[in-house]
Design a protein around this motif. Structure first.
Motif, PDB file in Angstrom:
ATOM      1  N   ALA A  11       3.592   7.216   7.163  1.00 33.79           N
ATOM      2  CA  ALA A  11       2.214   7.423   6.737  1.00 33.79           C
ATOM      3  C   ALA A  11       2.132   7.471   5.283  1.00 33.79           C
ATOM      4  O   ALA A  11       1.246   7.043   4.562  1.00 33.79           O
ATOM      5  N   PHE A  12       2.721   8.740   4.816  1.00 36.45           N
ATOM      6  CA  PHE A  12       2.360   8.691   3.393  1.00 36.45           C
ATOM      7  C   PHE A  12       3.021   7.506   2.505  1.00 36.45           C
ATOM      8  O   PHE A  12       2.016   7.255   1.635  1.00 36.45           O
ATOM      9  N   MET A  13       3.972   6.901   2.692  1.00 30.80           N
ATOM     10  CA  MET A  13       4.307   5.887   1.899  1.00 30.80           C
ATOM     11  C   MET A  13       3.450   4.689   2.351  1.00 30.80           C
ATOM     12  O   MET A  13       3.061   4.093   1.106  1.00 30.80           O
ATOM     13  N   SER A  14       2.724   4.606   3.431  1.00 33.75           N
ATOM     14  CA  SER A  14       1.689   3.262   3.523  1.00 33.75           C
ATOM     15  C   SER A  14       0.550   3.716   2.981  1.00 33.75           C
ATOM     16  O   SER A  14      -0.001   2.688   2.438  1.00 33.75           O
ATOM     17  N   VAL A  15       0.192   4.858   2.896  1.00 38.30           N
ATOM     18  CA  VAL A  15      -1.018   5.138   2.127  1.00 38.30           C
ATOM     19  C   VAL A  15      -0.839   4.959   0.771  1.00 38.30           C
ATOM     20  O   VAL A  15      -1.828   4.367   0.153  1.00 38.30           O
ATOM     21  N   VAL A  16       0.210   5.435   0.269  1.00 43.15           N
ATOM     22  CA  VAL A  16       0.500   5.326  -1.196  1.00 43.15           C
ATOM     23  C   VAL A  16       0.353   4.017  -1.541  1.00 43.15           C
ATOM     24  O   VAL A  16      -0.020   3.245  -2.652  1.00 43.15           O
ATOM     25  N   ASP A  17       1.377   3.254  -0.776  1.00 40.16           N
ATOM     26  CA  ASP A  17       1.370   1.774  -1.076  1.00 40.16           C
ATOM     27  C   ASP A  17       0.096   0.894  -1.069  1.00 40.16           C
ATOM     28  O   ASP A  17      -0.215   0.205  -1.713  1.00 40.16           O
ATOM     29  N   VAL A  48       3.696  21.639  -0.311  1.00 36.45           N
ATOM     30  CA  VAL A  48       3.104  21.046  -1.589  1.00 36.45           C
ATOM     31  C   VAL A  48       1.993  20.117  -1.465  1.00 36.45           C
ATOM     32  O   VAL A  48       1.960  19.167  -0.089  1.00 36.45           O
ATOM     33  N   ARG A  49       1.169  19.862  -2.161  1.00 31.93           N
ATOM     34  CA  ARG A  49       0.190  18.626  -2.071  1.00 31.93           C
ATOM     35  C   ARG A  49       0.957  17.423  -2.868  1.00 31.93           C
ATOM     36  O   ARG A  49       1.431  17.526  -3.740  1.00 31.93           O
ATOM     37  N   LEU A  50       0.785  16.418  -2.135  1.00 31.23           N
ATOM     38  CA  LEU A  50       1.296  15.191  -2.548  1.00 31.23           C
ATOM     39  C   LEU A  50       0.348  14.115  -3.145  1.00 31.23           C
ATOM     40  O   LEU A  50       0.758  13.642  -4.183  1.00 31.23           O
ATOM     41  N   THR A  61       0.221  13.137  -6.970  1.00 32.62           N
ATOM     42  CA  THR A  61       0.395  14.687  -7.673  1.00 32.62           C
ATOM     43  C   THR A  61       2.046  14.295  -8.298  1.00 32.62           C
ATOM     44  O   THR A  61       2.642  13.477  -7.753  1.00 32.62           O
ATOM     45  N   ASP A  62       2.404  15.464  -9.422  1.00 30.99           N
ATOM     46  CA  ASP A  62       3.841  15.156  -9.668  1.00 30.99           C
ATOM     47  C   ASP A  62       4.800  15.334  -8.641  1.00 30.99           C
ATOM     48  O   ASP A  62       5.726  14.423  -8.484  1.00 30.99           O
ATOM     49  N   GLU A  63       4.485  16.303  -7.655  1.00 32.20           N
ATOM     50  CA  GLU A  63       5.284  16.410  -6.395  1.00 32.20           C
ATOM     51  C   GLU A  63       5.376  15.210  -5.589  1.00 32.20           C
ATOM     52  O   GLU A  63       6.355  14.609  -5.186  1.00 32.20           O
ATOM     53  N   GLY A  64       4.101  14.526  -5.513  1.00 27.37           N
ATOM     54  CA  GLY A  64       4.170  13.386  -4.581  1.00 27.37           C
ATOM     55  C   GLY A  64       4.790  12.224  -5.397  1.00 27.37           C
ATOM     56  O   GLY A  64       5.373  11.303  -4.710  1.00 27.37           O
ATOM     57  N   ARG A  65       4.657  12.237  -6.865  1.00 26.81           N
ATOM     58  CA  ARG A  65       5.525  10.938  -7.334  1.00 26.81           C
ATOM     59  C   ARG A  65       7.029  11.075  -7.142  1.00 26.81           C
ATOM     60  O   ARG A  65       7.487  10.121  -6.869  1.00 26.81           O
ATOM     61  N   VAL A  66       7.544  12.397  -7.289  1.00 27.43           N
ATOM     62  CA  VAL A  66       8.814  12.695  -6.977  1.00 27.43           C
ATOM     63  C   VAL A  66       9.331  12.271  -5.638  1.00 27.43           C
ATOM     64  O   VAL A  66      10.438  11.554  -5.485  1.00 27.43           O
ATOM     65  N   PHE A  67       8.521  12.767  -4.804  1.00 28.91           N
ATOM     66  CA  PHE A  67       8.913  12.434  -3.394  1.00 28.91           C
ATOM     67  C   PHE A  67       8.851  10.928  -3.005  1.00 28.91           C
ATOM     68  O   PHE A  67       9.660  10.443  -2.304  1.00 28.91           O
ATOM     69  N   HIS A  68       7.902  10.273  -3.561  1.00 34.67           N
ATOM     70  CA  HIS A  68       7.641   8.911  -3.338  1.00 34.67           C
ATOM     71  C   HIS A  68       8.836   7.960  -4.006  1.00 34.67           C
ATOM     72  O   HIS A  68       9.308   7.072  -3.048  1.00 34.67           O
TER      73      HIS A  68
END
Length: 126
Positions: A11-17, A48-50, A61-68
Motif C-alpha cells: 500500500a505504501f509503495m502504491s501510494v507513493v508511486d 516513524v512518519r513515512l 519524509t527522509d525516513e520514507g525516502r530511505v524506506f521506499h
C-alpha cells in the motif's frame, strides 16, 4: 514477515508511486480509506512518519525516502529471482511421474512431458 505487513508495504509503495491515496488504493483494489489505514498501521509499526500529508499533496519524509528505496531494491531482487527461475524451467526435466504405458497417447498428467508420455529431452520415466 506477516502477510499483513507485506500488504501495508505494498500500500505504501502504491501510494507513493501513484502520488495519492486514491490512485494507490485503486491500483491495489482498495479504497482511499483502506490505503490510508494500511499506511497508518505501517507507520505505527515502524514508529516513524513515512509521508507528509497535506490536503493537496503527499511527500516522502527522509525516513520514507530511505524506506521506499529499500523496498524498491527488494522488489527488484524478487523480479530477478522470478526471472532466474523462469529461465531455468524452459526445458522440461526430472521424473515424468506418469504410470502410463510408454505407447499411450492420451496421458496428460505430467507437466514436464507435454501431451504424451514420451519423455522430453531431459525427462525420465518412473
Amino acid at each position: 514477515m506477516k502477510r499483513a505487513h507485506l500488504d501495508e508495504i505494498f500500500a505504501f509503495m502504491s501510494v507513493v508511486d501513484a502520488g495519492s491515496f486514491v490512485g494507490g488504493g485503486e491500483a491495489l483494489g482498495l479504497t482511499r480509506s483502506a490505503a490510508g489505514k494500511a499506511l497508518a498501521r505501517l507507520e505505527s509499526r515502524l514508529g516513524v512518519r513515512l509521508l507528509n500529508r497535506t490536503t493537496r499533496q503527499l511527500s516522502l519524509t527522509d525516513e520514507g525516502r530511505v524506506f521506499h528505496e529499500h523496498c524498491q531494491q527488494v522488489l527488484a531482487a524478487l523480479d530477478d529471482a522470478e526471472a532466474s527461475v523462469g529461465q531455468r524451467t524452459g526445458t522440461p526435466e526430472g521424473c515424468c511421474g506418469s504410470p502410463c504405458p510408454p505407447r499411450s497417447a492420451g496421458c496428460m498428467s505430467s507437466p514436464c512431458c507435454g501431451t504424451t508420455c514420451g519423455p522430453g529431452p531431459r525427462c525420465r520415466r518412473r
